[in-house]
Design an enzyme around this catalytic site. Structure first.
Site, PDB file in Angstrom:
ATOM      1  N   CYS A   9       0.824  -1.212   0.000  1.00 45.46           N
ATOM      2  CA  CYS A   9       0.000   0.000   0.000  1.00 45.46           C
ATOM      3  C   CYS A   9       0.852   1.253   0.000  1.00 45.46           C
ATOM      4  O   CYS A   9       0.587   2.201  -0.740  1.00 45.46           O
ATOM      5  CB  CYS A   9      -0.935  -0.010   1.218  1.00 45.46           C
ATOM      6  SG  CYS A   9      -2.076   1.385   1.261  1.00 45.46           S
ATOM      7  N   CYS A  52      -6.391  -3.494   6.789  1.00 44.88           N
ATOM      8  CA  CYS A  52      -7.543  -2.591   6.685  1.00 44.88           C
ATOM      9  C   CYS A  52      -8.707  -3.193   5.912  1.00 44.88           C
ATOM     10  O   CYS A  52      -9.866  -2.901   6.204  1.00 44.88           O
ATOM     11  CB  CYS A  52      -7.124  -1.264   6.076  1.00 44.88           C
ATOM     12  SG  CYS A  52      -6.600  -1.335   4.345  1.00 44.88           S
TER      13      CYS A  52
END
Length: 362
Positions: A101, A197
């Site tokens: 990410c 997440c």
């Protein structure tokens, strides 16, 4: 400078944005919408990047008096991070989605768009020290060793680092929370996000099973070759795992068994005694060198997990491949993980480079 402050909705990014304002920069806040369905609110410290987080980021920007926008990166996040994560597990590797990410979203997609819009840098709430020495970026561990995030930033290219700001690098988390409280930021005591997440319930195995289905195979004992049980897919295992193996028959010596290797084609999961996990050599590729490649064998300290311990080693580049020889063996090193090389330094260990682990030797 014109600075784009990436605001996740947490206390760290809010204070980082505030410090960028204090430094005299022209700051604009942006929250990245990474989910196509962001309506679910986070619970406690589970997950991040939700609708609640977006609203928290907006309120912080209002208090700081800076413009604020939400950018939709959901499609790219799904492709670059989630699909990559699933694919790596299906191939028997152990990825770190936070590294991906940072590399692909926060410091590739975001920085790319920021530069196209005329910004000079992106500021984030990461805990790491960054400086430029004669134009060469030096990335170091943060002052707060317990919060240090240099590991997940070590895959950034020199060009990306030249356009990055980490205002919290010299701070401790407790001081950042106190500062947020003094500034009147409502996120001052907001819990940190944990887990992955896009898997807010923390059940990675269940998530992968929904995406990949069942791919049955054998659990095989490394000592005898005996089949100890069956499983529903190699994606349910990681190197070094002990619990939840589903061993139907105890090993002949009665000792615990650990996952030693994964073979996605045959579906074989090989298990064995703990000592067989010991690794003395690491091979890695796709290296990134902030200050330039290694010049011959180099003494260093390596780290193979974001919150793992370190080990002394000697590293060198041979035919484009990073080869690491450990002074003492490490356990549970898996292909797909990132190895980060550090040089000990009084100002905070300096990141020499990082690479993706492709194999190990014992």
């Amino acid at each position: 400078m014109r600075v784009l402050a990436a605001m996740s909705g947490g206390v760290d990014s809010a204070v980082a944005a505030a410090r960028a304002v204090d430094a005299g920069h022209d700051v604009v806040g942006v929250h990245l919408a990474l989910s196509a369905k962001p309506g679910t609110l986070r619970t406690g410290a589970r997950g991040c990047c939700t609708l609640e987080d977006s609203n928290d980021a907006r309120r912080a920007a209002d208090i700081l008096g800076i413009p604020f926008y939400v950018w939709d990166f959901a499609e790219r996040f799904t492709e670059e991070v989630i699909e990559s994560f699933v694919g790596e597990y299906a191939a028997g590797r152990t990825p770190n989605p936070c590294v991906t990410c940072n590399e692909k979203i926060k410091f590739e997609a975001l920085l790319e768009k920021a530069m196209a819009l005329g910004f000079d840098a992106v500021a984030t709430g990461h805990y790491a020290r960054l400086s430029l020495v004669d134009g060469v970026p030096e990335l170091r561990r943060s002052a707060d060793e317990g919060k240090d995030q240099s590991y997940v930033l070590a895959s950034l290219t020199p060009e990306q680092l030249r356009h990055s700001l980490f205002p919290l690098g010299d701070s401790h988390k407790s001081d950042v929370r106190d500062e947020a409280e003094r500034r009147g930021l409502a996120v001052a005591r907001k819990p940190d996000s944990h887990d992955i997440c896009f898997i807010p319930d923390g059940d990675t195995k269940k998530f992968l099973e929904r995406r990949l289905g069942e791919r049955p195979g054998d659990l095989v004992d490394a000592e005898t070759g005996a089949v100890l049980g069956r499983h529903t897919g190699v994606h349910g295992f990681t190197i070094g795992q002990r619990k939840g193996l589903g061993v139907e028959h105890p090993a002949a010596d009665g000792r615990p068994r650990y996952v030693l290797s994964l073979e996605p084609v045959s579906g074989t999961v090989t298990v064995g005694a703990a000592e067989r996990l010991a690794v003395r050599g690491i091979r890695a590729d796709r290296a990134v060198w902030p200050g330039g490649p290694l010049d011959g064998p180099t003494e260093c300290v390596i780290q193979v997990r974001a919150h793992g311990g370190t080990a002394d080693a000697v590293a060198e580049v041979v035919d484009g491949e990073v080869r690491v020889q450990l002074r003492e063996p490490l356990r549970g090193v898996a292909p797909g993980q990132v190895v980060v090389l550090y040089r000990p330094d009084p100002r905070g260990d300096l990141v020499l480079g990082s690479a993706k682990i492709s194999g190990t030797t014992s």
